[in-house]
Design a protein around this motif. Structure first.
Motif, PDB file in Angstrom:
ATOM      1  N   ALA A  23     -21.392   4.343 -13.509  1.00 45.06           N
ATOM      2  CA  ALA A  23     -21.337   4.137 -14.959  1.00 45.06           C
ATOM      3  C   ALA A  23     -22.582   3.421 -15.442  1.00 45.06           C
ATOM      4  CB  ALA A  23     -20.082   3.344 -15.326  1.00 45.06           C
ATOM      5  N   ARG A  27     -25.257   4.895 -18.020  1.00 44.00           N
ATOM      6  CA  ARG A  27     -25.515   4.094 -19.224  1.00 44.00           C
ATOM      7  C   ARG A  27     -27.014   3.845 -19.389  1.00 44.00           C
ATOM      8  NH1 ARG A  27     -23.026  -0.111 -17.667  1.00 44.00           N
ATOM      9  NH2 ARG A  27     -20.920   0.507 -18.269  1.00 44.00           N
ATOM     10  N   LEU A  64     -17.081   4.683 -19.410  1.00 43.48           N
ATOM     11  CA  LEU A  64     -18.041   4.995 -20.468  1.00 43.48           C
ATOM     12  C   LEU A  64     -17.338   5.505 -21.723  1.00 43.48           C
ATOM     13  CD1 LEU A  64     -20.816   6.721 -18.325  1.00 43.48           C
ATOM     14  CD2 LEU A  64     -20.858   4.410 -19.286  1.00 43.48           C
ATOM     15  N   GLU A  67     -16.219   2.681 -23.737  1.00 47.70           N
ATOM     16  CA  GLU A  67     -17.338   2.037 -24.426  1.00 47.70           C
ATOM     17  C   GLU A  67     -17.897   2.920 -25.540  1.00 47.70           C
ATOM     18  OE1 GLU A  67     -20.200   1.215 -21.380  1.00 47.70           O
ATOM     19  OE2 GLU A  67     -18.839  -0.079 -20.252  1.00 47.70           O
ATOM     20  N   ARG A 159     -24.680  -2.058 -23.054  1.00 44.62           N
ATOM     21  CA  ARG A 159     -23.779  -1.082 -23.670  1.00 44.62           C
ATOM     22  C   ARG A 159     -24.184  -0.796 -25.111  1.00 44.62           C
ATOM     23  NH1 ARG A 159     -17.942  -3.681 -21.854  1.00 44.62           N
ATOM     24  NH2 ARG A 159     -18.376  -3.784 -19.602  1.00 44.62           N
TER      25      ARG A 159
END
Length: 226
Positions: A23, A27, A64, A67, A159
């Motif tokens: 992840a 990201r 993800l 998010e 993020r």
């Protein structure tokens, strides 16, 4: 660019926390612009290239998705998200809270590091390189949050910056969007050097308000049917 060509991990995923590792890699690639909004993430290709099981990769996608960096569409697959106006408001709500606080009180302020980023941004501006200006802007705000000394805040900013990169792609037809922030960032650094940290924090809040309004105006304009 498809996921199979974009993903070039430096090594096989570690057995512990491999879903979190994957992840974080995805990201980072989204934040760097390697994976664009709307790109489909091939589960089979990614699992093979990362050395993960498909179940582990699905855990990464779930993280993800929580998010709002990717979107899972039943019977179609997983796609890099395309942010809307609500996403922009959420992103800037976080940024207005975190970044000015780091400017005002971050204990690990490094003006030289910020100066170096400004130099890179100015060179990109002179070259008319919009992508490099966006990269420098991301680096500048990442460095602001690094001054907090908090790994948790830096993880949160990672993020946020990944989602910001997706928003930046919505401005691809407005190439001057990044240009007027180069010198505004330089102004912030000048204030920091002068010991005006509280003033710099307030200036940044106003700057973020302006950027949010510009982004929302652009998104609204381009989402309204003619």
């Amino acid at each position: 660019m498809n996921a199979s060509t974009a993903t070039r991990p430096p090594a096989k995923a570690p057995h512990a926390h491999s879903s979190a590792w994957a992840a974080d890699l995805l990201r980072t690639q989204i934040a760097s612009g390697e994976l664009l909004p709307g790109s489909k993430l091939s589960e089979q290709a990614l699992a093979q290239s990362l050395g993960l099981s498909r179940n582990t990769l699905r855990e990464s996608f779930a993280l993800l998705d929580s998010e709002l960096i990717v979107t899972r569409i039943p019977n179609r697959g997983v796609f890099v998200a395309s942010p809307n106006a609500a996403d922009v408001r959420e992103i800037y709500a976080v940024r207005r809270t975190v970044e000015p606080a780091c400017l005002a009180w971050g204990p690990e302020l490094d003006a030289a590091a910020l100066d170096s980023i400004i130099d890179t941004a100015r060179a990109a501006l002179l070259a008319g390189n919009v992508a490099a200006m966006a990269d420098a802007n991301q680096a500048f705000h990442r460095e602001l949050v690094r001054t907090s000394g908090s790994e948790l805040l830096q993880e949160l900013m990672g993020r946020v910056l990944a989602r910001m990169r997706l928003v930046f792609h919505a401005m691809s037809d407005a190439p001057d969007f990044h240009s007027h922030y180069v010198e505004q960032n330089a102004t912030l650094v000048g204030m920091l050097k002068a010991g005006q940290r509280a003033e710099a924090a307030q200036t940044l809040r106003e700057y973020l308000d302006m950027a949010e309004a510009e982004l929302l105006g652009h998104i609204t304009e381009h989402s309204t049917p003619e």
